[in-house]
Design an enzyme around this catalytic site. Sequence first.
Site, PDB file in Angstrom:
ATOM      1  N   LYS A 173       0.848  -1.202   0.000  1.00  0.00           N
ATOM      2  CA  LYS A 173       0.000   0.000   0.000  1.00  0.00           C
ATOM      3  C   LYS A 173       0.884   1.253   0.000  1.00  0.00           C
ATOM      4  CE  LYS A 173      -0.308  -0.416   5.024  1.00  0.00           C
ATOM      5  NZ  LYS A 173      -1.130  -0.893   6.158  1.00  0.00           N
TER       6      LYS A 173
ATOM      7  N   TYR B 166      13.944  30.843   6.345  1.00  0.00           N
ATOM      8  CA  TYR B 166      12.786  31.530   6.928  1.00  0.00           C
ATOM      9  C   TYR B 166      12.927  31.656   8.439  1.00  0.00           C
ATOM     10  CZ  TYR B 166      10.520  30.816   2.435  1.00  0.00           C
ATOM     11  OH  TYR B 166      10.216  30.832   1.108  1.00  0.00           O
TER      12      TYR B 166
HETATM   13  C1  LIG Z   1      -0.359  -1.856   6.863  1.00  0.00           C
HETATM   14  C2  LIG Z   1      -0.929  -3.149   7.243  1.00  0.00           C
HETATM   15  C3  LIG Z   1      -0.121  -4.293   7.380  1.00  0.00           C
HETATM   16  C4  LIG Z   1       1.394  -4.250   7.301  1.00  0.00           C
HETATM   17  O1  LIG Z   1       1.912  -3.783   8.518  1.00  0.00           O
HETATM   18  P1  LIG Z   1       3.481  -3.825   8.822  1.00  0.00           P
HETATM   19  O2  LIG Z   1       3.578  -3.504  10.254  1.00  0.00           O
HETATM   20  O3  LIG Z   1       4.141  -2.799   7.960  1.00  0.00           O
HETATM   21  O4  LIG Z   1       3.946  -5.192   8.511  1.00  0.00           O
HETATM   22  C5  LIG Z   1      -0.740  -5.504   7.612  1.00  0.00           C
HETATM   23  N1  LIG Z   1      -2.085  -5.588   7.741  1.00  0.00           N
HETATM   24  C6  LIG Z   1      -2.891  -4.507   7.657  1.00  0.00           C
HETATM   25  C7  LIG Z   1      -4.356  -4.683   7.824  1.00  0.00           C
HETATM   26  C8  LIG Z   1      -2.343  -3.262   7.423  1.00  0.00           C
HETATM   27  O5  LIG Z   1      -3.150  -2.195   7.362  1.00  0.00           O
END
Ligand SMILES: *Cc1c(COP(=O)(O)O)cnc(C)c1O
Length: 381
Positions: A43, A275
Amino acid sequence: MTDQNEALRRRGLAFLRSKKALIHNAKVTMAYAGAKRLIAVIKANGYGHGDVWVARTLYDNLHVHDFAVATLAEGERVRQAMPEEEVQIVLLGVQPAEFAPEMVAQRLAPVAGSLDWLLRAVAALTQSDTNGVLSVHLAVDTGMGRLGAKSQEELAAMVDFVRTCPKLSLAGVMTHFATADEDNPGYYCQQLADFMKMVTGLGIEKDKWHLANSGSALFHRDDVPTDNIRVGSVLYGYNPAMQDRALPVELKPVASLVGRLWGVHLLKKGESLSYGATYTAKKDQWVGTIPIGYADGLKRVLSGMSVLVNGKREKILGRITMDQIVISLSERVPINTQVTFIGRDGEEEITIEEMADFGHTIPHELLTGFSDRIPRVDVAE
Ligand SMILES: *Cc1c(COP(=O)(O)O)cnc(C)c1O
């Protein structure tokens, strides 16, 4: 594909990514957890590394064929690049059920959080005359509070409905842990016990369960079923627990971030910069300008952070601006000298964990924040 020198010449920045490290991390994590199947979480553009790049690399080299994204648009993009029949793409986030026909068309498998969601999805499929079957993963909410059945009755009703509805097929059952990377076994064990209590007795084959995120695979392999692991962070080679817990396996960072000094000049004693004019030179000093700013994902809170030049630590001076920063230089160096933000230079190394710690955040937030203004470049090592 952009080459490193060309990216640095044109843009002054490169997000370097190593296939070798990615493959190594996937292999050692699966071996350590005893996993038979890896659902690679890609993702948010593969935590910034490139979702399709990650998927392609893992598929071609390790025959990984399960991937998870958060949104429909992400799923559609990965599906376009990965049309293979055996490639499964799971949608982890909460989704609008009315898009079920699109999910069927693109062969995306959403996580369903309630019977109501399933009913709405089926209604949408019926209305659109979609012929295909929607694969669903049923979520059990054991303590994340985002989505999922909260009791066995609720879950049983969902399972029954999926089993009897010809438009649906059951691809999996899952939950997500809130404290897997913390030294807080109480909450973790409660979540696990609740999942077992709810799922046991419903006759869902164990090879459809997927619970283990990175923290579980690394720190709870003896507690939790790990035939299937659903991990992100570990693939990218960093410790989800940061400095709180030592890694039980050696992970290799997939990403490094480098830039070029496009300007080098002398800041005179008493002169200020950026800034707010928050930094004032106490004596004449060499400084350098690099074309990176918070619009690239180098967050403003990282002002004052270390960077590496010629194997030595220097500092970001004054405030990070949208597009440029100024760093200290302990000596005059030539224009185009390389600067390392994340990675190794000689004896020194700056890890994503160090950067996250400095910014009071977690590696995921920084990595997913590096914008597409920074070219992604493949490196051999
Ligand atoms: C993001 C996510 C993961 C992966 O998590 P990590 O800690 O990066 O391994 C797994 N399951 C779900 C439902 C997630 O949202």
